[in-house]
Design an enzyme around this catalytic site. Structure first.
Site: not given
Ligand code: NI
Length: 160
Positions: A46, A132-133, A90-91, A51, A136
């Protein structure tokens, strides 16, 4: 399509609340395509627009299930059921993982890239990814919610 740079934890843009998308034009489609490519290249499931430095309510998800590529514009969680506690990463947060309690099942309403409304339901990993997304988009990282944070090395130690 083009890969974009992934913003890392500590940068302001990740702590801000994103604004709704109001124009569904080729700029949005490029953003969605770029986000998907960036996510896939980084082996993520995701990615949210902040991000890649964009403060708009846009998310891409692909958890490798039958839903395939999911694009969410202006997503809102409309119902939550049950609880699950899973390890998340998380990226934007390299080499840190943490256990987060999330709903076991969620329903989300959103718009597609053309502005059409739709609804999606997810459980297990998809429920985690949806929550999670969407977090963000509100400036919330899993590290704000996790009970405990572990590095990759610490995680390996736990397993052995
Ligand atoms: Ni994330």
């Amino acid at each position: 399509m083009a890969k974009r740079n992934i913003v890392k934890r500590g940068e302001d843009v990740l702590a801000k609340k994103c604004r709704d998308v109001t124009v569904f034009d080729d700029k949005l489609w490029t953003l969605l395509d770029d986000m998907y490519e960036t996510m896939q290249h980084a082996n993520g499931v995701g990615l949210a627009a902040p991000q890649v430095g964009i403060l708009r309510r846009v998310v891409v998800i692909d958890v490798g299930d039958e839903n395939g590529r999911i694009e969410l514009v202006n997503p809102v969680v409309t119902s939550m059921k049950g609880k699950q506690r899973e390890l998340e990463g998380c990226l934007s947060v390299p080499d840190l993982w943490g256990y987060v309690v999330r709903p076991a099942k969620v329903k989300v309403k959103a718009q597609d890239r053309y502005g059409k409304n739709f609804e999606i339901e997810g459980e297990k990993l998809l429920a985690v990814a949806l929550c999670h997304e969407i977090d963000h988009l509100n400036g919330i990282l899993f590290t704000d919610l996790a009970e405990e944070l572990l590095t990759g090395a610490e995680l390996e130690d736990r397993k052995s």
